[in-house]
Design a protein around this motif. Structure first.
Motif, PDB file in Angstrom:
ATOM      1  N   LEU A 113       0.619  -1.213   0.032  1.00 38.43           N
ATOM      2  CA  LEU A 113       0.012   0.058  -0.169  1.00 38.43           C
ATOM      3  C   LEU A 113       0.845   1.182   0.063  1.00 38.43           C
ATOM      4  O   LEU A 113       0.664   2.104  -0.577  1.00 38.43           O
ATOM      5  N   PHE A 116       2.348   2.088  -3.281  1.00 38.38           N
ATOM      6  CA  PHE A 116       1.418   2.741  -4.157  1.00 38.38           C
ATOM      7  C   PHE A 116       1.213   4.297  -3.798  1.00 38.38           C
ATOM      8  O   PHE A 116       1.186   5.217  -4.711  1.00 38.38           O
ATOM      9  N   LEU A 121       6.489   2.416  -8.146  1.00 35.85           N
ATOM     10  CA  LEU A 121       5.560   1.572  -9.291  1.00 35.85           C
ATOM     11  C   LEU A 121       6.489   0.919 -10.077  1.00 35.85           C
ATOM     12  O   LEU A 121       7.451   1.312 -10.494  1.00 35.85           O
TER      13      LEU A 121
ATOM     14  N   ALA B 402      -2.317   3.643  -9.290  1.00 34.69           N
ATOM     15  CA  ALA B 402      -1.554   3.823  -7.988  1.00 34.69           C
ATOM     16  C   ALA B 402      -2.487   4.000  -7.203  1.00 34.69           C
ATOM     17  O   ALA B 402      -2.421   3.450  -5.924  1.00 34.69           O
ATOM     18  N   GLY B 405      -4.511   1.169  -6.213  1.00 35.85           N
ATOM     19  CA  GLY B 405      -3.709   0.143  -5.504  1.00 35.85           C
ATOM     20  C   GLY B 405      -3.684   0.527  -4.106  1.00 35.85           C
ATOM     21  O   GLY B 405      -3.615  -0.238  -3.152  1.00 35.85           O
ATOM     22  N   ALA B 406      -3.308   1.738  -4.020  1.00 37.84           N
ATOM     23  CA  ALA B 406      -3.174   2.643  -2.634  1.00 37.84           C
ATOM     24  C   ALA B 406      -4.515   2.187  -1.687  1.00 37.84           C
ATOM     25  O   ALA B 406      -4.492   2.034  -0.489  1.00 37.84           O
ATOM     26  N   GLY B 408      -6.587  -0.171  -2.048  1.00 35.06           N
ATOM     27  CA  GLY B 408      -6.740  -1.790  -1.815  1.00 35.06           C
ATOM     28  C   GLY B 408      -7.893  -2.128  -2.711  1.00 35.06           C
ATOM     29  O   GLY B 408      -8.443  -2.883  -2.556  1.00 35.06           O
TER      30      GLY B 408
END
Lengths: 143, 494
Positions: A113, A116, A121, B402, B405-406, B408
């Motif tokens: 996490l 990201f 990346l 991104a 993804g961050a 979840g």
């Protein structure tokens, strides 16, 4: 997609065996001169069992997918197994700092996490993935 | 009143306060805006009330750049223009769209969002939408459906409102028929913009019908509202007095053609857990003055666009099925293995509509020796994207990935080639920039009032004047600018 040869694959499995057992190992890397890895003297005690960690992280079926992704990443970037392994240093450091597999899994979830969020990346065939999860795929492939 | 130019005697000269060429969204809006000001208006339309193949054929030309469409696609030569086909997508441009962005050459309108906002509110009514409300908090509260979180603060949700869609030719036909000071002439094509001897004013529009009737229109003010391609075509083709064409001392007429590149299915999103994504579907909500259909779309925050030097875009999402191999060497199902404890098997596709930067070489030119049935030179459209646009689009989608993804939410695949997005570039049917607005007469053809720098009584309405294209569908802005031009002409001529 190019697949690694059986010979190379065996070498890579031995390679992860070193990581797991924390023993010195001579590796015959694909397209590489043999490289000798030596466990650092200050390596933490009770190192994580990587094979177990990866199995728990990806699951049995997922581990095969992770290997495919790791393989693709290394092949596409023309990384030798040595180079691919060395590129996982950041993630391995996080794993090695964990007490045990259970904690390592939690730490890895957080690291992914964080990757990201911090835009660490990696593009793998168009997929936007976190640096840590690609490292884990590489370790799965090496393993 | 509604009239047929074929009924005019050849050689007739009509007079009015304002002559508008083109009865699409811009032309009809402007005529309605002038209707109650006591001004005599002539509105010229090439087509009929229904599709007319002979008139439509006047649009044909060639494509020497991105050629995923043809010049007689997406634009319709009839009363009501392309609103006879539009889908009703409405969204205003954002305040930053009007500002100079240091990383986009030729950006920065001579007007601000604040100056246009009151006219957006009029435009909202014109396209039969109730409330000019586009802020996400109000819409989300009315919707009651959740919007996606953005832990990194990069991703934002925007909305489109949907006009019924208003068919201007149908909706406003009776109003224009009833207006005694507005004469609508069907089958009337402007063949030439005739200037005074000093070349700084229009003397008359020289017109012709497909049946061969020739007539002229003299007026105090002339407005071209023919669309993003035809406006430039007519100005360039009116080259008998000024070889570069009318209003073209800046050599910008026909240049800087912009579209909204559409990338359908360019990204695939593998979900990691169940989520309520219904805000991103079409749904109806109640606003203070009526019910409206809305849909959420994804975009990046303005500060991210600025810090990354990116153009704007919006992305719709819709559930899809991905076949093995569709995402290249790594399948969606393989990537799902990275999503620990994945509890959702859904896959979504992103449909991206992007802004493109003004690019001088993306342009319309007149074809040599190729004329239509009225003797007008046909055009070649060399639509191009700057390489930085496709690189930027790649980066923008990486940032979306991104954020997903961050949060979840899963992982995103984008079709890429090197550092560029690689996907079929479809058009949105939005033709912009060819008679661009600029404060500086050397940088554009019209000023902030849509008046040509070179020709005092000639105005241009429609998306041809857009300095930059933003990521909003253009109709609402076209109508808002026409309302604003209406106010300007009322003040100027009334």
């Amino acid at each position: 997609m190019n697949r690694v040869t059986t010979t190379c694959r065996l070498a890579r499995r031995s390679f992860l065996g070193w990581v797991s057992a924390s023993l010195p190992l001579t590796l015959a890397a694909c397209n590489d001169e043999p490289v000798v890895f030596t466990k650092p003297d200050d390596a933490p005690p009770g190192a994580i069992d990587y094979a177990e960690l990866l199995l728990q992280y990806f699951g049995e079926d997922g581990l095969r997918d992770a290997e495919v992704i790791g393989n693709y990443y290394a092949q596409f970037n023309q990384l030798s197994s040595t180079e691919a392994f060395e590129a996982t240093a950041h993630t391995r450091a996080a794993i090695d700092a964990s007490e045990d597999v259970a904690h390592a899994l939690t730490d890895l979830d957080a690291l992914v996490l964080e990757d990201f969020l911090e835009l660490r990346l990696i593009d793998v065939a168009g997929w936007t993935l976190s640096s840590a999860e690609v490292d884990l795929c590489v370790l799965a492939w090496l393993g | 009143m509604l009239l047929d130019a074929n009924d005019l005697p050849t050689g007739e000269t009509l007079t009015a306060d304002v002559c508008i060429a083109g009865a699409g969204a811009a032309g009809i809006t402007l005529a309605l805006a002038l209707r109650d000001a006591g001004l005599e208006v002539i509105l010229l339309e090439s087509g009929d009330f229904e599709d007319d193949a002979n008139s439509q054929a006047l649009y044909r030309g060639s494509m020497s750049g991105i050629d995923t469409w043809q010049l007689d696609d997406h634009r319709w030569r009839l009363f009501g223009g392309s609103t006879s086909r539009w889908a009703g997508w409405c969204r205003p441009m954002q305040p930053y769209d009007f500002e100079r962005r240091s990383y986009i050459e030729k950006s920065g309108w001579p007007i601000t969002y604040a100056e246009l906002e009151p006219f957006y509110e009029l435009a909202q009514t014109r396209v039969e939408l109730a409330d000019f409300i586009y802020d996400i908090d109000t819409i989300q509260a009315a919707s009651g459906r959740p919007v996606l979180e953005s832990p990194g603060g990069r991703l934002r949700t925007e909305i489109f409102q949907y006009s019924p869609p208003t068919r201007f030719g149908v909706k406003y036909r009776a109003d224009l028929d009833a207006a005694e000071n507005v004469r609508v002439y069907l089958h009337a094509n402007v063949r030439n913009v005739d200037l005074t001897s000093s070349h700084d004013e229009v003397r008359r529009f020289e017109c012709v019908t497909l049946q061969g009737v020739r007539f002229n229109v003299e007026a105090r003010a002339f407005v071209l509202a023919l669309g993003g391609i035809e406006n430039a075509r007519l100005l360039l083709a009116s080259n008998g007095q000024v070889p570069a064409g009318v209003a073209n001392s800046s050599d910008s007429v026909g240049r800087y053609f912009m579209e909204h590149p559409h990338y359908s299915g360019v990204s695939i999103w593998v979900l990691s857990r169940p989520m309520d994504l219904s805000f991103y579907e079409f749904h109806d909500i109640d606003l203070p003055h009526g019910r409206v259909r809305v849909q959420g779309v994804l975009a990046l925050e303005p500060d991210v666009l600025e810090s990354e030097g990116l153009l704007d875009f919006t992305a719709s999402i819709s559930e899809t099925v991905v076949e093995p191999g569709e995402t290249g060497p790594i399948d969606a199902e393989q990537v799902r293995s990275l999503l620990r404890r994945a509890e959702d098997e859904r896959v979504y596709s992103l449909y991206v509509r992007a802004e493109q930067r003004p690019f001088r070489d993306s342009r319309i030119t007149l074809r040599t020796g190729d004329v239509d049935s009225l003797g007008m030179p046909r055009v070649d459209l060399n639509w191009q994207l700057h390489p930085d646009d496709t690189r930027g689009m790649r980066r923008a989608l990486e940032l979306v990935g991104a954020e997903l993804g961050a949060a979840g939410f899963g992982r995103l695949w984008t079709s890429t080639k090197g550092d560029e997005v690689s996907w079929l570039t479809n058009p949105g049917g939005h033709h912009m920039g060819t008679v661009r607005m600029s404060e500086d007469p050397s940088e554009g053809a019209v000023d902030g009032d849509c008046r040509c720098h070179d020709v005092a009584n000639l105005y241009v309405a429609g998306s041809a004047v857009f300095t930059t294209g933003a990521a909003a569908n253009p109709t609402l802005t076209i109508v808002a600018l026409a309302e604003r031009l209406g106010q300007h002409l009322r003040e100027e001529l009334g």
